[in-house]
Design an enzyme around this catalytic site. Structure first.
Site, PDB file in Angstrom:
ATOM      1  N   LEU A 425       0.824  -1.196   0.000  1.00 49.65           N
ATOM      2  CA  LEU A 425       0.000   0.000   0.000  1.00 49.65           C
ATOM      3  C   LEU A 425       0.865   1.254   0.000  1.00 49.65           C
ATOM      4  CD1 LEU A 425      -2.778   1.366   0.222  1.00 49.65           C
ATOM      5  CD2 LEU A 425      -2.653   1.044   2.704  1.00 49.65           C
ATOM      6  N   HIS A 524      -1.178  -4.633  -5.525  1.00 52.90           N
ATOM      7  CA  HIS A 524      -0.777  -4.416  -4.142  1.00 52.90           C
ATOM      8  C   HIS A 524      -1.900  -4.811  -3.196  1.00 52.90           C
ATOM      9  CE1 HIS A 524      -3.205  -0.985  -2.628  1.00 52.90           C
ATOM     10  NE2 HIS A 524      -3.384  -0.756  -3.919  1.00 52.90           N
ATOM     11  N   CYS A 525      -1.504  -5.133  -1.975  1.00 50.44           N
ATOM     12  CA  CYS A 525      -2.439  -5.273  -0.853  1.00 50.44           C
ATOM     13  C   CYS A 525      -1.856  -4.412   0.275  1.00 50.44           C
ATOM     14  CB  CYS A 525      -2.645  -6.729  -0.471  1.00 50.44           C
ATOM     15  SG  CYS A 525      -1.136  -7.680  -0.198  1.00 50.44           S
ATOM     16  N   GLN A 526      -1.794  -4.917   1.513  1.00 50.76           N
ATOM     17  CA  GLN A 526      -1.213  -4.122   2.594  1.00 50.76           C
ATOM     18  C   GLN A 526       0.305  -4.107   2.533  1.00 50.76           C
ATOM     19  OE1 GLN A 526      -2.896  -2.335   5.305  1.00 50.76           O
ATOM     20  NE2 GLN A 526      -0.845  -1.502   5.310  1.00 50.76           N
ATOM     21  N   SER A 532      -2.074  -9.861  -2.830  1.00 50.69           N
ATOM     22  CA  SER A 532      -1.576  -9.396  -4.120  1.00 50.69           C
ATOM     23  C   SER A 532      -0.610 -10.396  -4.739  1.00 50.69           C
ATOM     24  CB  SER A 532      -0.898  -8.032  -3.968  1.00 50.69           C
ATOM     25  OG  SER A 532       0.122  -8.077  -2.988  1.00 50.69           O
TER      26      SER A 532
END
Length: 706
Positions: A425, A524-526, A532
Site C-alpha cells: 500500500l 498491491h495489498c497491505q 496481491s
C-alpha cells in the site's frame, strides 16, 4: 474423487520412464561425478527435473539466474557469487587469459543491454525448463540453461559480505602503489544493513569515498570490475548506490530510480540504509569526479568513459575535516512523508494492527520503529459504492506528496514481469513513485489508496463486484496523477476467510488489458506478500503458461528479500484455479483440432468436454492386462464425467500418447503456440497439494532461525 492406483508385479523401468511415471530414474553411481569444467552432473539434472522435492535448491538456481551480472556504469558490473565462481572455474581450466562463454567462444567485453531488464525477463529463468529441455545434450550446454555464464573477464572484485570491515587508507594506498603490477584486485566490504551512521567514523566514510574512487578510475574496458554478493542484490546495494551517486553526482532518489529503470538492476535496501545514504549523499556529491571533469550524459557510453591510463592520476582522499563539515552542515528541508511505510524491523503498524513481513535470512522481530497510518480510516465497505462518479473537493487532481522514494524509504515495488509490479500500500500511495516507474494501472486487493478519493473518476463494475476507477488526466497545483485506471477488489482480508475465487479472473483480465496497451500495472495489498502475491502468481501462470509451483517460485524470487506468503486458503484457491486453467486449455485445443483428428468410439483414451465453463478430460479403459492390478474397480467421477480406472497396458500406452499430444500442441491463446511447462504433460497438475505445502514450508523454514 478417487485416484487410480496401480500395483506393478513386473516393473519395466524404461517403460515407466517413457510415460513420465518416474520421479527420478535409476542412475549408476558415477552419475554424480562432474567432469572438469562442468557445473552440473547427471544426477544434479535429474534432481532438478523432479519438482516433488528440493525447492530450496531451485530457489538458489533461480536467484543466481535472475540476478546474474550486468554492467552498470564505468565498466563496473553488479552480480552475484555464482558469477564470481563460474569465472574462476573457467580461469582454472584455461591456462591463458581467454575466458569462454557458454558456447565455447571467447568472451567479448561489449555487452548489449536489452530493453527488458534481465531480472524480470521471462526468458531468463529456470522455471520453464522441462525434462525435454535438459536431456540428450552435452552437460556443458545444459549448464548454460541453469546457470548464466560470465559475460566479462572481470579483474577487480569487491565482495560485500558479513563480517567484512572497511578497507583502511593504508590498504587502499598499497593497492594503488601496486596497480601496474596487479593482474587482479580483491576487496571485501561491509554489506547493506550491517552499519548505521552511528557506527561509522570519519575514516570509515573516507573509505567509502576512496573505494568508489578506486573503482571509478581503475575499472577500464581491459580491467572491468565486479561488485558482488551472495544473492546479487542485498549486500551490494549500499556500496552500489554510493558508487552511483559518486559517479553521476546525483541525489539518492535519482540514483535509486536510475539503478532500477536505466540499468535494470534488482536491489534491496533497509530503512536504516536509506537514512545512512541520505547523510552520505552530500559527501559523495562533493567528492564526485564530475565536479572536476566534463559530464557525459549518454548512459550508453558510461562503460567506455574510462581511459586505460586514467587511474595513474588517482589520489586518495584523507581529509577528515571535510567529512565532519559535511556531516554538520544544515539538513535541507525534508519533504512531507507519506503516512504509510516499512520499518527497519520489517513490521508495519496500521490502523488495523501490525503486519509482519518476513525477510530472507532475518528472524522475525518485535516492532520497534513502526510507522502508523493517519488520516482516513473509513471502512472498506465503501469500495462497493454504486455511484458512477466521485467528485473531489477543490483538489483539481493535485496531490501533495514528497519525493519518489522518500515515503517508502528507498524500497521499490518488485518488478515481476516487464508489465507487472508487486508491492505494498505504501508503494501505491506514492504518486511520484508511480510516475517515475511508469506505472499507469493499479490493482488494489482489499486496501484503500489514500489519494484516490481526492481525484475525479468514473466507476465501472465487473460481474464479480470489482470496481474499475477511470481518472481524468488534468494537471493541478501539485503532482499530476499519471494513473489511468485502478481496479478495487473489496471485501478481501488476509485472515484465512477472504476469497479471490470469484474475482481473480476479472483481475487477470484487467492486467491483460494493461499488457495489451503496453502499460505497467502495480498489484498491491497491505504489504505485498499474500493477497496481491496470489494475483501475481496467477498472472505468471497464465502469461508464461507454467504450473503453480513454477509460477510460485518465479514470483517468490523476484519479490527479492520480502518472502511471499499467501495464506493457506488463497494458496488452495490457486491450486484449484490451476485445474480449471489447464482444463480450459485442453478444451480450447480440443475444439481447434477436432476438425482434423476425430476421436473414435473405441476403448482407447477419449477426451470429453461438457457444456459448462469448465472442461475436463478422462480415459475409458475396458480391458485388463495382467501386468497391472488395482485395489478397487469402482467407477470414478471427475467434473461429471464417469470413467473406470486405467488397467490395460496397451490402452494405457495409447491413452498417454494421445493426451500428451494434446498437451504439447495446445494453444495458449496468444500468437505463439506454447505448451504448458510441465514434466507431466499428460496430467492435470504437476505437483500434488500436500507435496507443494511441504516444499513451501521447507523453503520458509530455511529463512527463519529457531
Amino acid at each position: 474423487k478417487y485416484y487410480n492406483t496401480f500395483v506393478l508385479d513386473d516393473a519395466i523401468m524404461s517403460r515407466l520412464d517413457s510415460y513420465k511415471l518416474l520421479s527420478i530414474p535409476l542412475l549408476n553411481p558415477e552419475s554424480s561425478i562432474k567432469c572438469p569444467g562442468d557445473l552440473c552432473s547427471e544426477y544434479d539434472l535429474e534432481v532438478f527435473n523432479n519438482w516433488d522435492s528440493n525447492y530450496l535448491y531451485r530457489e538458489k538456481l533461480e536467484i543466481s539466474k535472475m540476478s546474474s551480472a550486468t554492467p552498470v556504469i564505468r565498466n563496473v558490473w553488479f552480480g552475484n557469487t555464482t558469477d564470481f565462481e563460474c569465472l574462476h572455474i573457467q580461469s582454472n581450466l584455461n591456462s591463458n587469459s581467454n575466458i569462454k562463454d557458454e558456447n565455447g567462444s571467447e568472451i567479448k567485453e561489449k555487452y548489449e543491454r536489452s530493453e527488458i531488464p534481465l531480472h524480470c525477463d521471462p526468458r531468463n529463468t529456470i522455471v520453464a525448463l522441462t525434462k525435454k529441455d535438459l536431456s540428450k545434450k552435452p552437460i556443458r550446454e545444459l549448464d548454460s540453461k541453469l546457470i548464466t555464464f560470465p559475460k566479462s573477464n572481470w579483474k577487480f572484485f569487491v565482495h560485500c559480505v558479513d563480517g567484512a570491515r572497511f578497507p583502511s587508507f593504508v590498504e587502499l594506498k598499497n593497492i594503488f602503489m601496486s596497480l601496474s603490477s596487479l593482474d587482479q584486485i580483491y576487496l571485501e566490504f561491509p554489506p547493506s544493513g550491517a552499519v548505521g551512521l552511528g557506527d561509522l567514523s570519519e575514516e570509515d566514510i573516507l573509505s567509502i569515498v576512496n573505494v568508489c574512487k578506486l573503482l571509478y578510475y581503475r575499472c577500464t574496458s581491459d580491467f572491468t570490475g565486479l561488485l558482488y554478493c551472495s544473492d546479487g542484490y542485498t549486500e551490494t546495494s549500499l556500496l552500489g548506490i554510493c558508487f552511483l551517486m559518486y559517479s553521476k553526482n546525483i541525489k539518492l532518489d535519482d540514483a535509486l530510480i536510475k539503478l532500477h529503470m536505466d540499468y535494470g538492476r534488482p536491489f534491496f535496501i533497509f530503512k536504516s540504509d536509506y537514512f545512512l545514504l541520505e547523510k552520505l549523499e552530500p559527501i559523495l556529491n562533493r567528492f564526485s569526479p564530475l565536479n572536476y571533469e566534463e559530464d557525459d550524459d549518454e548512459d550508453e557510453d558510461d562503460n567506455e568513459a574510462s581511459s586505460n591510463d586514467s587511474w595513474k592520476n588517482l589520489t586518495f582522499e584523507d581529509n577528515t575535516f571535510l567529512i565532519k563539515s559535511a556531516l554538520l552542515s544544515p539538513k535541507s528541508d525534508s519533504k512531507r512523508r507519506s503516512s504509510v511505510g516499512v520499518s527497519r524491523n520489517s513490521v508495519i503498524t496500521t490502523a488495523t494492527g501490525q503486519h509482519v513481513v518476513q525477510l530472507r535470512g532475518q528472524q522475525i522481530q518485535t516492532p520497534q520503529l513502526g510507522v502508523s497510518v493517519t488520516g482516513d480510516t473509513r471502512s472498506e465497505s465503501s469500495f462497493g459504492s454504486s455511484s458512477s462518479t466521485s467528485t473531489s473537493s477543490d483538489s483539481e487532481d493535485e496531490i501533495d506528496i514528497g519525493g519518489p522514494c522518500e515515503s517508502v524509504a528507498g524500497s521499490l515495488p518488485s518488478r515481476i514481469l516487464p508489465h507487472l509490479y508487486l508491492g505494498s500500500l505504501a508503494h501505491a500511495s506514492s504518486v511520484p513513485l508511480l510516475k517515475e516507474l511508469g506505472i499507469n494501472y493499479l490493482v488494489s486487493v482489499g486496501e484503500r489508496i489514500p489519494w484516490v478519493d481526492d481525484l475525479n473518476y468514473s466507476i465501472e463494475s465487473t460481474e464479480s463486484g470489482c470496481d474499475i476507477l477511470k481518472f481524468s488526466q488534468r494537471s493541478g497545483k501539485g503532482s499530476k496523477c499519471y494513473v489511468n485506471e485502478v481496479m478495487r477488489i473489496s471485501n478481501i482480508n488476509d485472515d484465512g476467510i477472504g476469497t479471490l475465487t470469484t474475482t481473480i479472473n476479472d483481475a487477470l483480465e484487467f492486467i491483460g488489458k494493461c499488457y495489451n496497451e503496453g502499460g505497467k500495472v502495480l498489484v498491491h495489498c497491505q504489504v505485498g506478500v499474500s493477497r496481491s502475491a496470489t494475483v501475481c502468481i496467477a498472472e505468471v501462470m497464465k502469461r508464461l503458461s507454467i504450473s503453480l509451483p513454477r509460477a510460485y517460485l518465479f514470483v517468490r524470487v523476484r519479490r527479492l528479500n520480502v518472502i511471499i506468503q499467501p495464506n493457506l486458503k488463497l494458496m488452495y484457491e490457486l491450486f484449484k484455479w490451476e485445474e480449471n486453467f489447464v482444463k480450459s486449455k485442453i478444451k480450447k485445443r480440443q475444439s481447434s483440432v477436432s476438425s482434423v483428428n476425430s476421436i473414435t468410439a473405441s476403448n482407447s483414451s477419449t477426451l470429453f468436454s461438457n457444456n459448462s465453463e469448465r472442461s475436463s478430460f478422462s480415459a475409458s479403459i475396458s480391458s485388463v492386462n495382467s501386468n497391472f492390478t488395482t485395489s478397487s474397480l469402482r467407477e470414478n467421477s471427475i467434473s461429471g464425467v464417469s470413467f473406470k480406472p486405467r488397467l490395460s497396458v496397451v490402452n494405457f500406452e495409447k491413452s498417454i500418447v494421445e493426451e500428451e499430444d494434446v498437451f504439447i500442441q495446445m494453444d495458449i491463446g496468444s500468437d505463439q503456440h506454447d505448451m504448458i511447462a510441465s514434466n507431466c504433460p499428460g496430467f492435470i497438475r504437476e505437483v500434488d497439494w500436500f507435496i507443494l505445502c511441504r516444499e513451501i514450508f521447507n523453503l520458509n523454514r530455511a529463512y527463519i532461525n529457531p
